[in-house]
Design a protein around this motif. Structure first.
Motif, PDB file in Angstrom:
ATOM      1  N   SER A 150       0.833  -1.206   0.000  1.00  0.00           N
ATOM      2  CA  SER A 150       0.000   0.000   0.000  1.00  0.00           C
ATOM      3  C   SER A 150       0.860   1.246   0.000  1.00  0.00           C
ATOM      4  N   PHE A 184      -8.045  -0.732  -3.320  1.00  0.00           N
ATOM      5  CA  PHE A 184      -8.931  -0.229  -2.275  1.00  0.00           C
ATOM      6  C   PHE A 184      -8.343   1.052  -1.689  1.00  0.00           C
ATOM      7  N   CYS A 185      -9.215   1.994  -1.367  1.00  0.00           N
ATOM      8  CA  CYS A 185      -8.799   3.273  -0.789  1.00  0.00           C
ATOM      9  C   CYS A 185      -9.450   3.424   0.582  1.00  0.00           C
ATOM     10  N   ARG A 186      -8.645   3.760   1.573  1.00  0.00           N
ATOM     11  CA  ARG A 186      -9.150   3.888   2.943  1.00  0.00           C
ATOM     12  C   ARG A 186      -8.813   5.268   3.486  1.00  0.00           C
ATOM     13  N   ASN A 188      -8.595   7.712   6.592  1.00  0.00           N
ATOM     14  CA  ASN A 188      -8.429   7.637   8.044  1.00  0.00           C
ATOM     15  C   ASN A 188      -8.442   9.051   8.616  1.00  0.00           C
ATOM     16  N   GLN A 197     -12.513   5.269  10.000  1.00  0.00           N
ATOM     17  CA  GLN A 197     -12.036   4.724   8.739  1.00  0.00           C
ATOM     18  C   GLN A 197     -13.211   4.492   7.795  1.00  0.00           C
ATOM     19  N   VAL A 199     -13.713   2.775   3.839  1.00  0.00           N
ATOM     20  CA  VAL A 199     -13.034   2.014   2.786  1.00  0.00           C
ATOM     21  C   VAL A 199     -13.919   1.978   1.544  1.00  0.00           C
ATOM     22  N   ARG A 200     -13.299   2.245   0.400  1.00  0.00           N
ATOM     23  CA  ARG A 200     -13.997   2.152  -0.879  1.00  0.00           C
ATOM     24  C   ARG A 200     -13.102   1.433  -1.883  1.00  0.00           C
ATOM     25  N   GLU A 201     -13.720   0.705  -2.802  1.00  0.00           N
ATOM     26  CA  GLU A 201     -12.962   0.039  -3.874  1.00  0.00           C
ATOM     27  C   GLU A 201     -12.951   0.928  -5.103  1.00  0.00           C
ATOM     28  N   ASP A 231      -4.890   5.443   2.761  1.00  0.00           N
ATOM     29  CA  ASP A 231      -4.165   4.236   2.338  1.00  0.00           C
ATOM     30  C   ASP A 231      -4.696   3.822   0.972  1.00  0.00           C
TER      31      ASP A 231
END
Length: 257
Positions: A150, A184-186, A188, A197, A199-201, A231
């Motif tokens: 990542s 994937f994008c997170r 924070n 947090q 999270v999306r793809e 991330d």
């Protein structure tokens, strides 16, 4: 007069330095072996400095212009940002065999758990007519025996100023892949002792893609915001070349119902 004299003396010093290295190149084949390590060390140190100069000069002379910061964003956006790596030259501009926590510039850090890294990172210049970002990031991954890979991008303090629960945060990418890849994008957000947090793809498409993070789905304390970072997680990245031609962020309030 002083500036002319200084310029003349600079050219004299430069010609002498070039002459010294030409002589060193001619003599390298006949020097004692004991003298070669020092010569090699000096030459490598000089090459690093020259490469750094050329990287920045070439970058400024090519289009899009270094420092260009046109960020495509929804018209209601109240904050936009393109990280420094896509705006202009960073140091270092390349890493071979990148280890865990390797950095390019001040804002991007690579994380992975490979025993032996076969990952190369390099900042390159964009040259397409459609490019808005002056620079791009290329990552080559060969054999990969780790469980995760990542990038972490630290968002600037301006991302937290007047940030509210009714905001959407959007991440746009212009992407080229050698082969299909799950990303994937997170997002924070640290607020006081707690963190949120989301999270999306990222859609699996070449070219322009984006994800949105809806802060209404968090319990973020607007009065205690401390830090935010993203991330970008690559699933099964082995034997792939990933080219991030642009990466931008924007923020805008959700439409009232």
């Amino acid at each position: 007069m002083k500036s002319r004299r200084s310029s003349f003396l600079d050219r004299v010093v430069q010609r002498r330095a070039l002459a010294r290295w030409r002589e060193a190149a001619r003599a390298a084949g006949s020097l004692d072996l004991a003298q070669l390590p020092l010569l090699r060390s000096d030459a490598r140190a000089l090459r690093r400095e020259i490469d750094s100069v050329l990287h920045q000069v070439d970058g400024r002379l090519q289009m899009p212009r270094i420092g260009a910061d046109s960020v495509p964003a929804p018209p209601t956006s109240d904050w936009t940002w393109r990280p420094e790596l896509w705006r202009g030259p960073v140091s270092p501009f390349g890493v071979a065999g990148a280890q865990n926590r390797a950095q390019l510039g001040r804002e991007l850090t690579l994380f992975h758990d490979c025993d032996e890294s076969e990952i190369t990172l390099r900042q390159i210049r964009n040259r397409h007519d459609s490019d808005l970002a002056p620079c791009a990031l290329r990552m080559d991954v060969f054999r990969f025996n780790g469980s995760f890979l990542s990038f972490v991008l630290d968002l600037p303090e301006t991302a937290l100023q007047r940030l509210h629960l009714n905001h959407l945060v959007r991440l746009d990418m212009k992407l080229e892949l050698e082969r299909p890849l799950e990303i994937f994008c997170r997002l924070n957000i640290k607020h006081g002792p707690n963190s949120e947090q989301l999270v999306r793809e990222m859609p699996l498409t070449q070219g322009d893609s984006f994800v949105e993070f809806d802060l209404a789905y968090t319990r973020m304390n607007e009065k205690r915001l401390e830090k935010a970072w993203v991330d970008i997680i690559f699933e099964r990245p082995a034997m792939n070349q990933i080219l991030l031609r642009d990466l931008t962020f924007s923020r805008y309030p959700r439409a009232e119902l």
